[in-house]
Design a protein around this motif. Structure first.
Motif, short mmCIF file in Angstrom:
data_model
loop_
_atom_site.label_atom_id
_atom_site.label_comp_id
_atom_site.label_asym_id
_atom_site.label_seq_id
_atom_site.Cartn_x
_atom_site.Cartn_y
_atom_site.Cartn_z
N THR A 1 20.49 39.50 57.48
CA THR A 1 20.42 40.29 56.19
C THR A 1 19.36 41.08 56.00
OG1 THR A 1 19.18 38.10 55.14
CG2 THR A 1 21.54 38.55 54.67
N ILE A 2 18.13 41.01 56.60
CA ILE A 2 17.07 41.96 56.69
C ILE A 2 17.77 43.38 57.10
CG2 ILE A 2 16.15 41.60 59.12
CD1 ILE A 2 13.55 41.72 57.80
N SER A 3 18.57 43.67 57.86
CA SER A 3 19.07 44.96 58.47
C SER A 3 19.96 45.56 57.35
CB SER A 3 19.75 44.64 59.47
OG SER A 3 19.16 43.82 60.67
N GLU A 4 20.16 44.86 56.00
CA GLU A 4 20.92 45.93 55.11
C GLU A 4 20.06 46.73 54.36
OE1 GLU A 4 22.73 43.18 51.99
OE2 GLU A 4 23.20 41.64 53.44
N VAL A 5 18.99 47.08 54.80
CA VAL A 5 18.27 47.95 54.36
C VAL A 5 17.05 48.57 55.64
CG1 VAL A 5 17.91 47.61 51.87
CG2 VAL A 5 16.36 46.60 53.25
N PRO A 6 16.60 49.58 55.60
CA PRO A 6 15.55 50.08 56.63
C PRO A 6 14.60 48.78 56.76
CG PRO A 6 16.22 51.97 55.46
CD PRO A 6 16.74 50.60 54.60
N ALA A 7 14.06 48.50 57.89
CA ALA A 7 13.15 47.26 57.92
C ALA A 7 12.42 47.62 59.26
CB ALA A 7 13.88 45.88 58.03
N VAL A 8 11.15 47.10 59.04
CA VAL A 8 10.19 47.26 60.20
C VAL A 8 9.09 46.08 60.35
CG1 VAL A 8 8.15 48.99 61.07
CG2 VAL A 8 10.00 49.81 60.09
N LEU A 9 8.87 45.52 61.50
CA LEU A 9 8.21 44.40 61.64
C LEU A 9 6.78 44.98 61.95
CD1 LEU A 9 10.57 42.42 63.96
CD2 LEU A 9 10.32 42.59 61.49
N VAL A 10 5.59 44.38 61.16
CA VAL A 10 4.23 44.40 61.55
C VAL A 10 3.60 43.22 62.08
CG1 VAL A 10 2.23 44.92 60.38
CG2 VAL A 10 4.08 46.30 59.94
N HIS A 11 2.69 43.45 63.20
CA HIS A 11 2.02 42.53 64.00
C HIS A 11 3.04 41.43 64.42
CE1 HIS A 11 -1.55 39.60 63.92
NE2 HIS A 11 -1.64 40.55 65.08
N CYS A 12 4.38 41.82 64.60
CA CYS A 12 5.30 41.07 65.32
C CYS A 12 6.32 41.80 65.99
CB CYS A 12 5.84 39.82 64.34
SG CYS A 12 6.56 40.68 62.99
N PHE A 13 7.42 41.38 66.63
CA PHE A 13 8.43 42.11 67.34
C PHE A 13 9.61 41.22 67.29
CE2 PHE A 13 6.23 39.72 70.65
CZ PHE A 13 7.12 38.99 71.44
N ASP A 14 10.65 42.09 67.22
CA ASP A 14 12.25 41.29 67.16
C ASP A 14 12.50 40.92 68.45
OD1 ASP A 14 14.84 40.42 66.29
OD2 ASP A 14 15.47 42.46 66.20
N GLN A 15 12.72 39.49 68.51
CA GLN A 15 12.87 39.07 69.79
C GLN A 15 14.38 39.20 70.45
OE1 GLN A 15 12.80 34.84 68.98
NE2 GLN A 15 10.85 34.61 69.88
N ASN A 16 15.52 39.79 69.19
CA ASN A 16 16.49 40.41 69.63
C ASN A 16 16.59 41.74 70.00
OD1 ASN A 16 17.85 37.96 69.37
ND2 ASN A 16 17.73 37.78 67.07
#
Length: 345
Positions: A143-158
């Motif tokens: 559900t986080i992808s329903e709007v623009p999203a950016v991770l800080v101090h971490c990265f998306d494993q997918n």
């Protein structure tokens, strides 16, 4: 007797009750007629809304205007030592873009993250920043992808979401070079768990600096420990008891450096003269108030948060390009714990 307050009904509750997606509920409530939703499905959603007593919050104005003035920040470090830098960096950049920042805390569990993301979506945020206390891979709800999203101090494993992370390798290189430039050749390193990104990057930077300057790597000078003061103390104690001890120690956290200080002083040695110490993090309640004050490498939380917010607008406009991990430099904070080795150890 007053009746107990009912738990707030969310859009996700409506979706589950109607057996449809949250996006379908959003389309129905916003009056979107171009989404290919059948009349039967619309009636089922409307019935669920009525039965559950769902009421859109004040952000319903954004449904009509298609424009939100809110950015969301979800983080587990609201009360941690770096919380102020994360919040300040995101707030300042959001203000420059004419937006406000909505903040939600999470404990890192899947349930907590889903709840925080749902709350943000209920408020119709224009974009989301997700920030962690330590550098690691994360696997967040879709559900986080329903709007623009950016991770800080971490990265998306997918590999689906862009991220802003510290350049750990360059930071480790800067730390080691500061000691080498001071004249040290026997440089110990007290590192974190060797499997985590921060430890991997900081060690790579350290070893690259040694190789660059023609200094042979001595594995006996590297000790993997936890990130706390007690572990730094034990590791420094071991290094100083070696047959050929180091004249300088690079600690992968300021907390470990605090423990190393105790081990050095217990041996009657002077920090910055007999043994130089450099830390990592710039946790100011530690590094600024140790005696002597600790030279360290700063994690760029404020800069990462600001860059994350700037990236949201780029993603929304389609100008961000492919999903990527952006590295932010870690600055050297010069204080008083590094000196020239004045005698052979």
């Amino acid at each position: 007797m007053n009746e107990p307050l009912r738990a707030k009904v969310t859009m996700l509750d409506v979706a589950n009750h109607a057996k449809v997606s949250r996006t379908t509920v959003s389309f129905v409530l916003s009056g979107n007629t171009d989404a290919g939703i059948s009349d039967e499905t619309r009636l089922r959603v409307q019935k669920a809304v009525s039965e559950l007593g769902y009421r859109p919050n004040a952000s319903a104005r954004a449904l009509a205007s298609k424009e939100s003035k809110l950015y969301g920040l979800i983080t587990e470090i609201v009360t941690g030592p770096y919380a102020m830098d994360i919040v300040r960096g995101a707030q300042e950049q959001a203000a420059l873009e004419g937006r406000m920042l909505l903040i939600a805390s999470t404990d890192g569990t899947d349930k907590s993250e889903r709840k925080a993301i749902e709350m943000m979506l209920e408020h119709r945020v224009a974009g989301l920043i997700y920030a962690t206390a330590w550098h690691r891979g994360v696997n967040l709800p879709d559900t986080i992808s329903e709007v623009p999203a950016v991770l800080v101090h971490c990265f998306d494993q997918n590999g689906k979401l862009p991220s802003i992370t510290p350049d750990e390798r360059a930071g480790g290189h800067t730390a080691a070079m500061r000691l080498i430039d001071a004249g040290h050749r026997r440089i110990g390193m007290i590192n974190l768990d060797p499997t985590i990104p921060a430890a991997i990057g900081r060690r790579e930077g350290y070893t690259f600096a040694l190789a660059q300057e023609g200094i042979a790597l001595d594995e006996g000078l590297i000790i993997n420990a936890g990130g706390e003061a007690d572990q730094g103390y034990q590791a420094a104690f071991s290094l100083l008891n070696a047959a050929d001890p180091p004249t300088a120690i690079f600690c992968a956290t300021d907390r470990m450096a605090m423990g190393a200080y105790d081990a050095i002083k217990e041996r009657g040695l002077t920090i910055g003269e007999d043994v130089s110490v450099i830390g990592f993090d710039n946790q100011e309640l530690i590094s600024n108030y140790l005696r002597p004050s600790l030279t360290t490498i700063a994690l760029p939380f404020r800069e990462m948060a600001a860059l994350g917010v700037r990236s949201l607008a780029e993603i929304a406009s389609g100008n961000y390009g492919p999903v990527r991990e952006t590295l932010v430099g870690c600055s050297l904070i010069e204080r008083s714990s590094v000196g020239v080795p004045h005698r052979s150890r």
